[in-house]
Scaffold this motif. Sequence first.
Motif, PDB file in Angstrom:
ATOM      1  N   GLY A   1      38.277  43.326  35.516  1.00  0.00           N
ATOM      2  CA  GLY A   1      37.899  42.305  36.494  1.00  0.00           C
ATOM      3  C   GLY A   1      36.871  42.782  37.504  1.00  0.00           C
TER       4      GLY A   1
ATOM      5  N   GLY B   1      36.999  39.344  46.950  1.00  0.00           N
ATOM      6  CA  GLY B   1      38.365  38.911  47.273  1.00  0.00           C
ATOM      7  C   GLY B   1      39.267  40.100  47.566  1.00  0.00           C
TER       8      GLY B   1
ATOM      9  N   SER C   1      44.036  44.607  34.852  1.00  0.00           N
ATOM     10  CA  SER C   1      43.357  45.475  35.811  1.00  0.00           C
ATOM     11  C   SER C   1      43.816  46.917  35.636  1.00  0.00           C
TER      12      SER C   1
ATOM     13  N   SER D   1      44.692  42.669  43.186  1.00  0.00           N
ATOM     14  CA  SER D   1      44.772  43.135  41.798  1.00  0.00           C
ATOM     15  C   SER D   1      43.831  44.308  41.502  1.00  0.00           C
ATOM     16  N   LEU D   2      42.676  44.341  42.170  1.00  0.00           N
ATOM     17  CA  LEU D   2      41.728  45.403  41.822  1.00  0.00           C
ATOM     18  C   LEU D   2      42.162  46.781  42.318  1.00  0.00           C
TER      19      LEU D   2
ATOM     20  N   ASP E   1      43.034  39.441  47.402  1.00  0.00           N
ATOM     21  CA  ASP E   1      43.427  39.561  45.996  1.00  0.00           C
ATOM     22  C   ASP E   1      43.619  41.053  45.717  1.00  0.00           C
TER      23      ASP E   1
ATOM     24  N   THR F   1      47.025  39.361  34.882  1.00  0.00           N
ATOM     25  CA  THR F   1      45.851  39.837  35.614  1.00  0.00           C
ATOM     26  C   THR F   1      46.050  41.274  36.069  1.00  0.00           C
TER      27      THR F   1
ATOM     28  N   ASN G   1      33.382  41.105  38.130  1.00  0.00           N
ATOM     29  CA  ASN G   1      33.275  39.817  38.811  1.00  0.00           C
ATOM     30  C   ASN G   1      33.123  39.995  40.328  1.00  0.00           C
TER      31      ASN G   1
ATOM     32  N   ARG H   1      35.722  38.454  42.629  1.00  0.00           N
ATOM     33  CA  ARG H   1      37.025  39.127  42.710  1.00  0.00           C
ATOM     34  C   ARG H   1      36.950  40.398  43.537  1.00  0.00           C
TER      35      ARG H   1
END
Lengths: 140, 148
Positions: free
Chosen positions: B25, B34, A8, B45-46, B43, A4, B28, B31
């Motif tokens: 991502g 999040g 990203s 990750s972004l 979260d 993931t 979404n 996300r």
Amino acid sequence: MQQTYLQSLTGGALIGLSAAVLLIFNGRIAGVSGIVAGAIEHASPERLSRVLFLAGLICGPLIYRLCFDAWPQINVTTTTGLMLFGGLLVGFGTRLGSGCTSGHGVCGLARLSPRSLTAVVVFLCTGILTVFVMRRFGFT
Amino acid sequence: MRHLARNLLSLTAGLIFGFGLALSGMLNPARVRGFLDIFGTWDPSLAFVLGGAVVISAIGYIISRRMESPVLDVAFHLPAKTSVDSHLVIGAATFGIGWGISGLCPGPAVASLSFGIPSTIAFTIAMVVGTFAHDRLFATGQPRQVLQ
């Protein structure tokens, strides 16, 4: 999980590449809110190129579909009424603030623009606060 | 000829941007929300999306600084304004609230049109209405110098 993060990072790098290419070749900032406004409002010789950028933006996920044989995941967590309200705020706010995540975030931060740094800090703070308040009062 | 090349380049840049968004991502809303939920189940990750994008974009900017003009145009079109004003702060704050409510910002909103999801289409239409509303209210007779 690891994948993931990698996806990203790679996706982000491609967004940066798009901004770099647009700047080096066309001399333009890849800011989506401004491109949308320019495409729908001002009749200018550059209007077609803005429309084409947006057409590419819409078709980009279709290439993802072709490559991975699956659609990217989209889960909307909010009611349509709130989505409409959010859309109004995003459209109005990005114009008043001269930019969004792409113009101020991706392009402005890369140029070390003080205006963009301010905008990014402000919209991250109000975004975080909004999610917190909505969760606190059961709006999610 | 240069005009055609510029148009083709815009299309290509849009395709790369849209593909990158899909991979990252950011399309979404769950996300994105999040990512903004730092006091809940955060979260992170972004953050890698913005990180990766800014680094490559900065390399592009450094290259552009060494050029007299862009490859396909006579001059760079960069925002001239450098001072922080109330419009910038109020606008960014308003945008952040809308972003937090929906989980969508303008790029992903446009890119997700290809999915045909009614609520993200509704968001994008409302976003365009908001854009019009601003530009009607603050019409100065000439296009504002914009960044985005």
